[in-house]
Scaffold this motif. Structure first.
Motif, PDB file in Angstrom:
ATOM      1  N   MET A   1      45.200  27.729  11.549  1.00  0.00           N
ATOM      2  CA  MET A   1      44.433  27.958  12.878  1.00  0.00           C
ATOM      3  C   MET A   1      43.712  26.424  13.039  1.00  0.00           C
ATOM      4  SD  MET A   1      40.946  30.052  13.247  1.00  0.00           S
ATOM      5  CE  MET A   1      39.940  30.103  14.642  1.00  0.00           C
ATOM      6  N   ALA A   2      44.078  26.017  14.282  1.00  0.00           N
ATOM      7  CA  ALA A   2      43.768  24.682  14.715  1.00  0.00           C
ATOM      8  C   ALA A   2      42.105  24.709  14.747  1.00  0.00           C
ATOM      9  CB  ALA A   2      44.300  24.436  16.174  1.00  0.00           C
ATOM     10  N   ASN A   3      41.624  23.494  14.723  1.00  0.00           N
ATOM     11  CA  ASN A   3      40.426  23.135  14.845  1.00  0.00           C
ATOM     12  C   ASN A   3      39.887  23.248  16.150  1.00  0.00           C
ATOM     13  OD1 ASN A   3      39.870  22.868  12.107  1.00  0.00           O
ATOM     14  ND2 ASN A   3      39.894  20.670  12.028  1.00  0.00           N
ATOM     15  N   ASN A   4      38.870  23.415  16.551  1.00  0.00           N
ATOM     16  CA  ASN A   4      38.156  23.543  17.963  1.00  0.00           C
ATOM     17  C   ASN A   4      36.941  22.673  18.097  1.00  0.00           C
ATOM     18  OD1 ASN A   4      37.650  24.270  20.448  1.00  0.00           O
ATOM     19  ND2 ASN A   4      36.857  26.259  20.183  1.00  0.00           N
ATOM     20  N   TRP A   5      37.020  21.389  17.821  1.00  0.00           N
ATOM     21  CA  TRP A   5      35.946  20.454  17.822  1.00  0.00           C
ATOM     22  C   TRP A   5      35.421  20.172  19.200  1.00  0.00           C
ATOM     23  CZ3 TRP A   5      34.224  19.468  13.396  1.00  0.00           C
ATOM     24  CH2 TRP A   5      34.927  19.425  12.166  1.00  0.00           C
ATOM     25  N   THR A   6      34.190  20.471  19.089  1.00  0.00           N
ATOM     26  CA  THR A   6      33.459  20.185  20.512  1.00  0.00           C
ATOM     27  C   THR A   6      32.422  19.299  20.434  1.00  0.00           C
ATOM     28  OG1 THR A   6      33.725  22.810  20.842  1.00  0.00           O
ATOM     29  CG2 THR A   6      32.146  21.667  22.267  1.00  0.00           C
ATOM     30  N   ASP A   7      32.332  18.518  21.322  1.00  0.00           N
ATOM     31  CA  ASP A   7      31.311  17.368  21.323  1.00  0.00           C
ATOM     32  C   ASP A   7      29.859  17.919  21.934  1.00  0.00           C
ATOM     33  OD1 ASP A   7      29.500  15.306  21.945  1.00  0.00           O
ATOM     34  OD2 ASP A   7      31.167  13.950  22.844  1.00  0.00           O
ATOM     35  N   VAL A   8      28.992  18.068  21.064  1.00  0.00           N
ATOM     36  CA  VAL A   8      27.690  18.878  21.280  1.00  0.00           C
ATOM     37  C   VAL A   8      26.430  18.039  21.476  1.00  0.00           C
ATOM     38  CG1 VAL A   8      28.567  20.837  20.123  1.00  0.00           C
ATOM     39  CG2 VAL A   8      27.390  19.280  18.761  1.00  0.00           C
ATOM     40  N   SER A   9      26.512  16.858  20.979  1.00  0.00           N
ATOM     41  CA  SER A   9      25.373  15.710  21.000  1.00  0.00           C
ATOM     42  C   SER A   9      25.656  14.417  20.682  1.00  0.00           C
ATOM     43  CB  SER A   9      24.253  16.451  20.145  1.00  0.00           C
ATOM     44  OG  SER A   9      22.988  15.749  20.028  1.00  0.00           O
ATOM     45  N   ALA A  10      24.514  13.318  20.983  1.00  0.00           N
ATOM     46  CA  ALA A  10      24.703  12.204  20.404  1.00  0.00           C
ATOM     47  C   ALA A  10      24.056  12.476  19.103  1.00  0.00           C
ATOM     48  CB  ALA A  10      23.752  11.081  21.415  1.00  0.00           C
ATOM     49  N   ASP A  18      14.862  17.218  10.742  1.00  0.00           N
ATOM     50  CA  ASP A  18      14.473  18.142  12.017  1.00  0.00           C
ATOM     51  C   ASP A  18      15.559  18.769  12.505  1.00  0.00           C
ATOM     52  OD1 ASP A  18      12.640  19.630  13.498  1.00  0.00           O
ATOM     53  OD2 ASP A  18      11.680  17.942  14.469  1.00  0.00           O
ATOM     54  N   VAL A  19      15.364  19.906  13.451  1.00  0.00           N
ATOM     55  CA  VAL A  19      16.481  20.723  14.106  1.00  0.00           C
ATOM     56  C   VAL A  19      16.376  20.526  15.514  1.00  0.00           C
ATOM     57  CG1 VAL A  19      14.810  22.683  13.853  1.00  0.00           C
ATOM     58  CG2 VAL A  19      17.476  23.126  13.954  1.00  0.00           C
ATOM     59  N   LEU A  20      17.701  20.698  16.107  1.00  0.00           N
ATOM     60  CA  LEU A  20      17.721  20.549  17.509  1.00  0.00           C
ATOM     61  C   LEU A  20      18.610  21.650  18.008  1.00  0.00           C
ATOM     62  CD1 LEU A  20      17.656  19.016  20.342  1.00  0.00           C
ATOM     63  CD2 LEU A  20      19.889  17.908  19.515  1.00  0.00           C
ATOM     64  N   GLY A  21      18.243  22.579  19.094  1.00  0.00           N
ATOM     65  CA  GLY A  21      19.074  23.378  19.248  1.00  0.00           C
ATOM     66  C   GLY A  21      19.831  23.085  20.659  1.00  0.00           C
ATOM     67  N   VAL A  22      20.990  23.343  20.753  1.00  0.00           N
ATOM     68  CA  VAL A  22      22.020  22.864  21.862  1.00  0.00           C
ATOM     69  C   VAL A  22      22.757  24.436  22.298  1.00  0.00           C
ATOM     70  CG1 VAL A  22      22.360  20.463  21.216  1.00  0.00           C
ATOM     71  CG2 VAL A  22      23.946  22.324  20.182  1.00  0.00           C
ATOM     72  N   GLU A  23      23.051  24.243  23.642  1.00  0.00           N
ATOM     73  CA  GLU A  23      23.952  25.400  24.116  1.00  0.00           C
ATOM     74  C   GLU A  23      25.379  24.625  24.339  1.00  0.00           C
ATOM     75  OE1 GLU A  23      22.792  28.514  25.832  1.00  0.00           O
ATOM     76  OE2 GLU A  23      20.512  28.479  25.230  1.00  0.00           O
ATOM     77  N   THR A  24      26.459  25.283  23.850  1.00  0.00           N
ATOM     78  CA  THR A  24      27.825  24.526  24.063  1.00  0.00           C
ATOM     79  C   THR A  24      28.740  25.729  23.933  1.00  0.00           C
ATOM     80  OG1 THR A  24      29.148  22.840  23.418  1.00  0.00           O
ATOM     81  CG2 THR A  24      28.016  23.961  21.806  1.00  0.00           C
TER      82      THR A  24
END
Length: 104
Positions: A1-10, A18-24
């Motif tokens: 199965m191929a990777n599905n790398w998604t750019d989510v944040s700097a 700490d924690v950061l919520g992102v929608e992607t």
């Protein structure tokens, strides 16, 4: 199965200890920066419909803000009641100052 790398944040946008919520890509993901390493899980608690990014991060554990259940951010496993079901965790890589999450 191929990777599905998604750019989510700097990388610099994920606060240390700490924690950061992102929608992607239609997913709500929590990013955690612990000891310079970024981890990623689904952002919704498996016990109550609460966002983990609103919880309290201590070491490698995120505490749900709703019922104080805890998850290990490295693999998503529950570490304290009332949580019994793991939260999904995702592979992470950092390239050129960006955080990529494998959502596949």
């Amino acid at each position: 199965m191929a990777n599905n790398w998604t750019d989510v944040s700097a990388f610099d946008d994920v606060p240390e200890e700490d924690v950061l919520g992102v929608e992607t890509a239609g997913k709500d993901v929590a990013l955690y920066n612990v000891e310079g390493q970024v981890y990623a899980t689904d952002n919704i608690c498996t016990h109550g419909h609460a966002r983990l990014c609103d919880g309290f991060l201590e070491g490698f554990e995120i505490e749900c803000p709703l019922h104080q259940g805890k998850f290990d951010i490295r693999d998503g496993r529950p570490t304290c009641q009332p949580v019994t079901e793991a939260v999904r965790s995702y592979p992470v890589k950092i390239e050129n100052g960006r955080v990529f999450v494998d959502l596949g």
